[in-house]
Design an enzyme around this catalytic site. Structure first.
Site, PDB file in Angstrom:
ATOM      1  N   GLU A 106       0.809  -1.224   0.000  1.00  0.00           N
ATOM      2  CA  GLU A 106       0.000   0.000   0.000  1.00  0.00           C
ATOM      3  C   GLU A 106       0.841   1.273   0.000  1.00  0.00           C
ATOM      4  OE1 GLU A 106      -2.942  -0.261   3.117  1.00  0.00           O
ATOM      5  OE2 GLU A 106      -4.103  -1.738   1.994  1.00  0.00           O
ATOM      6  N   GLU A 143      -4.916  -8.401  -0.593  1.00  0.00           N
ATOM      7  CA  GLU A 143      -5.542  -8.139   0.707  1.00  0.00           C
ATOM      8  C   GLU A 143      -7.025  -7.951   0.474  1.00  0.00           C
ATOM      9  OE1 GLU A 143      -3.261  -5.610   3.319  1.00  0.00           O
ATOM     10  OE2 GLU A 143      -5.104  -4.741   4.141  1.00  0.00           O
TER      11      GLU A 143
END
Length: 566
Positions: A421, A524
């Site tokens: 991320e 994820e």
């Protein structure tokens, strides 16, 4: 007598595990008899410092989990403290080895290690393993190791990290010429039902100080039977051998068969060093239309993300805890683990090798700029901006390379992730595409021209992917993208081999059509059934990693919460 035999067996197994990690010498645990002081005192580096009133303890040790919970602390840490502390250990060098090293599996964080007042080195990353040569500074009789750990910027992560020397420490004795740290690697270059070819590479430290060097490699099966042997010379400190065996057993999630690879270094006809590591033979295949195949069998990855703590145990997690946790996860259908979001303790990979779980190894959660760290509660109030970004430029290439060199011999690892991320929109990077009307993913507002330009992440991704490939090309490089729409405007997706999508199931079909050569999976995902169906019902999505497999400390809600789900 039985208890003594069991303890002896455990000691032998631990020594073999450490030898596999460092690839050379005679390792012994260096955990007992340390002294600890939760305060900063620059004079503690001196060998004659009076530490008689310091606390006595054995490692591993996490001082944060012992601290006082307080609403005045940060929710990202689970409202537990950090600080600065010193560890000291008195010891007398044993044996007649030419070189003596100290090996740390992990120290959180910003550590400085001294021997008899001499600085051996600094390592700011709290998750990587590292080693120093103590030999030049050792003296007869009493010697003192002093370790300063600076976790004063305690809210430097989005989750609980712990503080201190929270993993095992090893003393490694070795001859002057020996196999290099993490110097043994192997790769299966051919694997059929009838035959396997294995390339073994060995790096040698101080080769010029010995004559007629030769490396011998022996592969034994699970019953201890020798199934292949090879020998080769050493050229410029390197040796490459090929092992061939008939009718190989494959490592698989249903049958995690492990061989043992014994590597020996000989000089003038005498064995001077060696190491033993487990080895698993398996094939990996990734395809943009068909997904992922292990040993030629196309399958779905049913993974979970895992942080490195164990609740009230903090960051000091015994191997038995990982055994139980991972076995429980496998019993409910999990077949893969994502290390969120950093290299984990060596014991975790050992367990995954033994019980048959795939592993996505991950390097970091933050690159050159800080992310938001929530202080009052997850997504509440005003965030902080401490982090690890300040040592990114100096250390990230070495950190990523060391992760791959340390862990490359684990057959369970099937992907290397260079980051998690790092592309979250406006946290910290931004791009004009964020002002578009088609954006459906989370972000902190539209385009912010004052924020760093997202195009920077593509250049960094190429740099870090090159670090991985300089060590290992047998597994793909990946990254977990949180801002897929924004990253599609950069070189990031093309810099990696396999592209992970975080919580972006609605982009699967669109991006598969737009980028037909891209290999996509859910890196994820939510734990709801629709997120699973998005992977299950598309051949080109090879699986997902649910957030998370086990609850964890930090990233918590408002006080008195302790974790993400409370």
């Amino acid at each position: 007598m039985i208890r003594t035999l069991l303890l002896s067996l455990i000691a032998v197994l631990c020594a073999v595990a450490a030898q596999a990690q460092v690839s050379f010498g005679e390792p012994s645990k260096f955990n007992d008899g340390w002294l600890f002081k939760l305060a900063d005192d620059s004079t503690a580096v001196n060998p004659d410092y009076d530490d008689s009133k310091w606390r006595k303890l054995d490692l591993p040790h996490d001082w944060s989990i012992e601290g006082q919970l307080s609403p005045s602390l940060a929710s990202c840490t689970g409202f537990l403290p950090g600080g600065i502390a010193w560890y000291r250990k008195h010891f007398t060098p044993a044996g007649d080895a030419a070189r003596q090293y100290i090996y740390f599996e992990g120290v959180y964080n910003r550590s400085e290690v001294y021997v008899n007042g001499h600085l051996l080195g600094k390592r700011p990353n709290g998750y990587v393993s590292f080693m120093y040569d103590m030999t030049p500074y050792l003296v007869p009789g009493d010697n003192v190791i002093a370790v300063r750990v600076d976790h004063s910027r305690y809210a430097d992560s989005r989750w609980y990290t712990g503080s201190g020397i929270y993993r095992d420490v090893w003393l490694v004795e070795a001859p002057e010429t020996h196999i290099a740290q993490w110097g043994v690697g192997y790769e299966t270059t051919r694997l059929t039902d009838d035959r396997a070819d294995i390339k073994v590479t060995v790096d040698i430290e101080n080769p010029e100080k010995a004559k007629k060097l030769q490396v011998k490699a022996t592969l034994t099966d699970a019953d201890g039977k020798v199934v292949s042997q090879s020998a080769a010379g050493v050229n410029n400190g390197k040796s490459t051998l090929t092992l061939r065996l008939k009718n190989p057993e494959r490592w698989d999630i249903d049958n995690p068969y492990l061989y043992k690879l014994n590597t020996e270094l000989w000089a003038n006809g005498k064995r001077i060093d060696g190491s033993t590591t487990t080895a698993g033979l398996r094939s990996l295949e990734f395809n943009p239309d068909k997904g992922f195949a292990l040993n030629g069998r196309w399958m779905k990855v049913k993974g979970v993300c895992l942080h490195h703590d164990a609740g009230v145990l903090g960051a000091t997690v015994p191997e038995e805890v990982w055994e139980r946790r991972l076995a429980n996860l496998k019993s409910i259908g999990v077949n893969a683990i994502r290390c969120a979001h950093n290299p984990q303790a060596p014991a975790l990979y050992d367990v995954c090798d033994r019980i048959g779980l795939l592993v996505m190894d991950e390097a970091s959660d933050e690159w050159e700029f800080p992310k938001r760290k929530w202080i009052e509660g997850w997504n509440k109030g005003t965030p902080g901006f401490d982090g690890t970004y300040d040592f990114f430029e100096e250390w990230i290439d070495r950190d990523v390379t060391d992760m791959v060199r340390r862990d490359r011999n684990h057959p369970s690892i099937f992907m290397w992730s260079i980051g998690n991320e790092v592309d979250y929109p406006n946290d910290p990077y931004s791009h004009p595409v964020l002002d578009g009307s088609t954006i459906s993913q989370p972000m902190f507002g539209g385009y912010n021209p004052e924020a760093p330009n997202a195009e920077r992440i593509g250049k960094i991704a190429k740099r870090l992917a090159a670090c991985v490939r300089s060590v290992d090309t047998s597994r793909p490089v990946t990254g977990a993208l949180a801002g897929v729409v924004m990253s599609n405007e950069t070189e990031y997706p093309e810099a990696v081999d396999v592209v992970g999508y975080n919580y972006t199931e609605d982009r699967y079909d669109t991006d598969h059509a737009t980028y037909p050569s891209r290999i996509i999976y859910g890196s994820e995902n939510r734990s709801d059934i629709d997120a699973w169906y998005a992977a299950r019902d598309r051949d080109f999505i090879f699986g997902q990693f649910i957030w998370t497999g086990t609850d964890y400390l930090g990233e918590s809600g408002i006080w008195p919460a302790r974790g993400f789900y409370t």
